[in-house]
Design an enzyme around this catalytic site. Structure first.
Site, PDB file in Angstrom:
ATOM      1  N   ARG A  95       0.820  -1.217   0.000  1.00  0.00           N
ATOM      2  CA  ARG A  95       0.000   0.000   0.000  1.00  0.00           C
ATOM      3  C   ARG A  95       0.851   1.263   0.000  1.00  0.00           C
ATOM      4  NH1 ARG A  95      -2.695  -4.265   1.858  1.00  0.00           N
ATOM      5  NH2 ARG A  95      -4.969  -4.298   1.936  1.00  0.00           N
ATOM      6  N   ASP A 130      -4.160 -15.474   7.281  1.00  0.00           N
ATOM      7  CA  ASP A 130      -2.907 -16.050   6.774  1.00  0.00           C
ATOM      8  C   ASP A 130      -2.218 -16.960   7.793  1.00  0.00           C
ATOM      9  OD1 ASP A 130      -3.238 -14.773   4.359  1.00  0.00           O
ATOM     10  OD2 ASP A 130      -2.101 -12.998   4.971  1.00  0.00           O
TER      11      ASP A 130
END
Ligand code: S3P
Length: 442
Positions: free
Chosen positions: A31, A325
């Site tokens: 990002r 995750d």
């Protein structure tokens, strides 16, 4: 096995001891580069994860006209082109193994009047893209894509982007972020209504760069994010905290390897990322949060983990987005716990870098652990120990590879993985860092 595959064996050796810092957060690193590229002026980034996934994003924003320079270890500068300012790239944009890089950049390109080809490796070419293209097409982008909605694909961004209200059909920060990034170019308000809150790094960073972003709680687990389009973004310095999803591997290694005592520095404690810590706490793990502080807009802490007994628990589906995750490594911890651990609501694991639900079950089974997939749930029967001795197929998936190696550090016989190369996508120094703590990898 691939001719260049790099097999690796982990074996039990002794306790893990010492202090280490895992690399920068992968989500924030992607990002930082993308927002930097959409901002006029210089964005300074420190602590950027220099893993292959993020380097592919750096290359992509460069191909789209931003200037991206590495100044030192983890020190990067981005000179952006402004919202809607990407130039048409010459060749295909290659995202390698990275679903995040690819999906976020689909959103960023969807808001620009250019066309670009998107591609990736064999793992990324198998992953679903329809889910992200559907809202981007509503915003005004057009796509040319294979019938089954996979890469490679050509995206033509919107000439006049339309603000939309989008309710993601699955909890996904990648989908949410793609829509918000495309919405930057649209006039008026782009709204994402999430039934279950997912990691909020995009909305936080947009607000930090000066965009008007409103976040409201909806229901027990949901959030509504409203972005005012066509903002003037102002570059801001970014310090990338250590990645909790990478920290998970040495952390669990310390918990299950008898006598271990490890401190991991500066790990991000964003509540939408700490589901694993909650779960391990319920399992009876001894993990202290030392020196909790704020760094670069995120809470961080030094985590001290010591080996000790674990017990099986029931992990609710509602926690999945905050630890999506971490299931492969949690499953390894569950094998070393006493009792059964049930991990619920893992449908999304089937479309990660590999089918992680099957891959995780296979990893445990190959090493003598009783495990079952029941619908979308994973059930692990922990016996406080694991036999080991298995060969684990990693299927181009870094997290399966690292989870299997951690298992080998505590099991009775060594664990071998077929290919360690993909660890470099998120944690290039995993092997040397673990060796420094005392791990035996050969
Ligand atoms: C990520 C979001 C998650 C996660 C991935 C990183 C992100 O994917 O699995 O590793 O940075 O937005 P989904 O949002 O598709 O669940």
């Amino acid at each position: 096995m691939h001719p260049e595959a790099a097999p690796l064996i982990a074996r039990r050796h002794g306790p893990l001891k010492g202090r280490a810092r895992v690399p920068g957060d992968k989500s924030i690193s992607h990002r930082a580069l993308i927002l930097g590229a959409l901002t006029v002026g210089e964005t300074r980034i420190s602590g950027l994860l220099e893993g292959e996934d993020v380097l592919h994003t750096a290359k992509a924003v460069r191909a789209l006209g931003a200037t991206v320079e590495k100044r030192g270890e983890g020190e990067w500068r981005v000179h952006g082109v402004g919202v809607g300012g990407f130039a048409e790239p010459e060749g295909a944009l290659d995202f390698g193994n990275s679903g995040t890089g690819c999906r976020l950049m689909l959103g960023a390109v969807a808001g620009c009047p250019i066309a670009a080809m998107f591609d990736g490796d064999a793992s990324l070419r198998r992953r679903p893209m329809r889910r992200v293209l559907e809202p981007l097409e509503r915003i005004g982008a057009r796509t040319l894509v294979a019938a089954d909605g996979r890469l490679p694909l050509m995206l033509a961004g919107a000439r006049e982007p339309i603000p939309v209200v989008f309710e993601p059909p699955v909890p996904s920060a990648q989908l949410k972020s793609a829509v918000l990034l495309a919405g930057l170019s649209a006039p008026g308000e782009t709204v994402v209504v999430e039934a279950e809150a997912t990691r909020d790094h995009t909305e936080k960073m947009l607000a930090y760069f000066g965009a008007r972003v409103r976040v409201e709680q909806t229901g027990e687990h949901g959030r509504c994010i409203t972005l005012a389009g066509q903002p003037e973004l102002t570059p801001q310095p970014i310090m990338v905290p250590a990645d909790p999803s990478s920290a998970a591997f040495p952390l669990v290694a310390a918990l299950i390897t008898s006598g271990s005592d490890v401190i991991l520095d500066g790990v991000m404690m964003n509540p939408l990322r700490t589901g694993l810590l909650t779960t391990l706490g319920e399992m009876g793990a001894v993990i202290e949060r030392l020196a909790t502080r704020s760094e670069g807009g995120e809470e961080v802490a030094d985590l001290r983990a010591r080996a000790g007994a674990l017990r099986g628990v029931d992990v609710p589906a509602s926690r999945a987005p905050a630890m999506i995750d971490e299931y492969p490594i949690l499953a390894v911890a569950a094998a070393f716990a006493e009792g059964t651990t049930v991990m619920r609501g893992l449908k999304e694991l089937r479309v990660k870098e590999s089918d992680r639900l099957t891959g995780t079950a296979d990893l445990l089974r190959a090493n003598g652990v009783a495990v079952e997939i029941d619908g979308d749930d994973l059930i692990v029967v922990g016996r406080g120990r694991a036999e080991g001795g298995g060969l684990v197929a990693t299927h181009m998936d870094h997290r399966i590879a690292m989870a299997a190696l951690v298992m080998g550090l505590a099991s009775e016989r060594p664990v071998k993985i077929d290919d360690a190369r993909f660890i470099a996508t998120s944690f290039p120094d995993f092997v040397p860092m673990m060796r420094e703590l005392g791990a035996d990898f050969a």
